[in-house]
Scaffold this motif. Structure first.
Motif, PDB file in Angstrom:
ATOM      1  N   SER A 226      -5.234  -1.718   5.619  1.00  0.00           N
ATOM      2  CA  SER A 226      -4.949  -2.592   6.767  1.00  0.00           C
ATOM      3  C   SER A 226      -4.626  -4.022   6.342  1.00  0.00           C
ATOM      4  CB  SER A 226      -6.111  -2.573   7.764  1.00  0.00           C
ATOM      5  OG  SER A 226      -7.285  -3.076   7.182  1.00  0.00           O
ATOM      6  N   ALA A 227      -5.033  -4.420   5.141  1.00  0.00           N
ATOM      7  CA  ALA A 227      -4.738  -5.770   4.653  1.00  0.00           C
ATOM      8  C   ALA A 227      -3.363  -5.871   4.007  1.00  0.00           C
ATOM      9  CB  ALA A 227      -5.816  -6.198   3.653  1.00  0.00           C
TER      10      ALA A 227
ATOM     11  N   TRP B 240       0.868  -1.176   0.000  1.00  0.00           N
ATOM     12  CA  TRP B 240       0.000   0.000   0.000  1.00  0.00           C
ATOM     13  C   TRP B 240       0.906   1.228   0.000  1.00  0.00           C
ATOM     14  CZ3 TRP B 240      -5.102   1.197  -0.328  1.00  0.00           C
ATOM     15  CH2 TRP B 240      -5.466   2.483   0.035  1.00  0.00           C
TER      16      TRP B 240
ATOM     17  N   ARG C 222     -12.390   1.591   1.813  1.00  0.00           N
ATOM     18  CA  ARG C 222     -13.057   1.408   3.101  1.00  0.00           C
ATOM     19  C   ARG C 222     -13.742   0.032   3.151  1.00  0.00           C
ATOM     20  NH1 ARG C 222     -15.105   5.992   3.207  1.00  0.00           N
ATOM     21  NH2 ARG C 222     -16.985   5.537   2.015  1.00  0.00           N
ATOM     22  N   GLU C 223     -14.461  -0.298   2.097  1.00  0.00           N
ATOM     23  CA  GLU C 223     -15.180  -1.574   2.036  1.00  0.00           C
ATOM     24  C   GLU C 223     -14.222  -2.768   2.079  1.00  0.00           C
ATOM     25  OE1 GLU C 223     -17.618  -3.953  -1.381  1.00  0.00           O
ATOM     26  OE2 GLU C 223     -18.090  -1.823  -1.150  1.00  0.00           O
ATOM     27  N   HIS C 224     -13.080  -2.650   1.422  1.00  0.00           N
ATOM     28  CA  HIS C 224     -12.140  -3.762   1.314  1.00  0.00           C
ATOM     29  C   HIS C 224     -11.045  -3.740   2.373  1.00  0.00           C
ATOM     30  CE1 HIS C 224     -13.126  -5.153  -2.966  1.00  0.00           C
ATOM     31  NE2 HIS C 224     -14.105  -4.365  -2.566  1.00  0.00           N
ATOM     32  N   GLN C 225     -11.009  -2.682   3.187  1.00  0.00           N
ATOM     33  CA  GLN C 225      -9.956  -2.547   4.198  1.00  0.00           C
ATOM     34  C   GLN C 225      -8.581  -2.727   3.557  1.00  0.00           C
ATOM     35  OE1 GLN C 225     -10.609  -1.849   7.682  1.00  0.00           O
ATOM     36  NE2 GLN C 225     -12.459  -1.235   6.599  1.00  0.00           N
ATOM     37  N   SER C 226      -8.392  -2.069   2.430  1.00  0.00           N
ATOM     38  CA  SER C 226      -7.200  -2.262   1.596  1.00  0.00           C
ATOM     39  C   SER C 226      -5.900  -1.943   2.317  1.00  0.00           C
ATOM     40  CB  SER C 226      -7.321  -1.412   0.324  1.00  0.00           C
ATOM     41  OG  SER C 226      -8.486  -1.754  -0.378  1.00  0.00           O
TER      42      SER C 226
END
Length: 179
Positions: A170-171, A128, A164-168
């Motif tokens: 933090s993943a 990221w 936000r939906e995929h928590q990109s």
């Protein structure tokens, strides 16, 4: 440990590794992808897929055309199978004819949604790159021109919703800053 050394280590333990470089528009994902490809190609035959080639235009970038292509490319790469992709023609606002992608040992996915939730199980590593949205937009407009300002305002909202939906962030396995 340096990023490239860590990626070499991760790729050693995977057959047909896939690295995703995700983050907001203007963060420097393409530049990092080019750098990593140059370094990693010392050991692996590399290919890069730019998400810009797969989005379904400004209005529905992350629709089923995008996700189907991304899933198919990742699954085919992991199985070392040949595959074709239709690239979006931004000038004509439609997809072109499918072209066969080069076979590779390592695939780099680069762009907003490169670490999409639906392909995360295929990823060897995800990176990221973070940037303030305002700074990212300024970079994009400097690069691509002020004519896309209205589309970029909408894009920032769409990418934020997806992240936000995929928590990109933090993943991600690695988080880099632009500053």
């Amino acid at each position: 440990m340096e990023l490239t050394a860590a990626l070499f280590d991760l790729c050693k333990s995977a057959l047909q590794p896939i690295i995703a470089i995700d983050g907001p528009a203007g963060a420097g994902k393409t530049t990092l992808a080019e750098h990593l490809r140059a370094v990693l190609s010392l050991k692996y035959k590399c290919a890069t897929i730019h998400m810009d080639d797969l989005y379904n235009g400004w209005d529905s970038p992350f629709d089923h055309h995008f996700t189907d292509a991304l899933i198919s490319a990742c699954a085919s790469h992991r199985q070392a199978k040949r595959y074709s992709l239709s690239h979006f023609d931004w000038g004509k606002s439609k997809y072109g004819e499918a072209t066969e992608m080069p076979q590779s040992e390592l695939l780099i996915l680069e762009g907003v949604a490169a670490s999409h939730l639906l392909i995360r199980p295929h990823l060897t590593a995800s990176i990221w790159i973070d940037i303030e949205p305002r700074d990212g937009m300024a970079r994009v407009l400097t690069r691509d021109g002020e004519a896309i300002t209205a589309q970029m305002v909408k894009w920032l909202s769409q990418q934020e919703e997806l992240f936000r939906e995929h928590q990109s962030m933090s993943a991600a396995d690695f988080v880099l800053g632009t500053g």
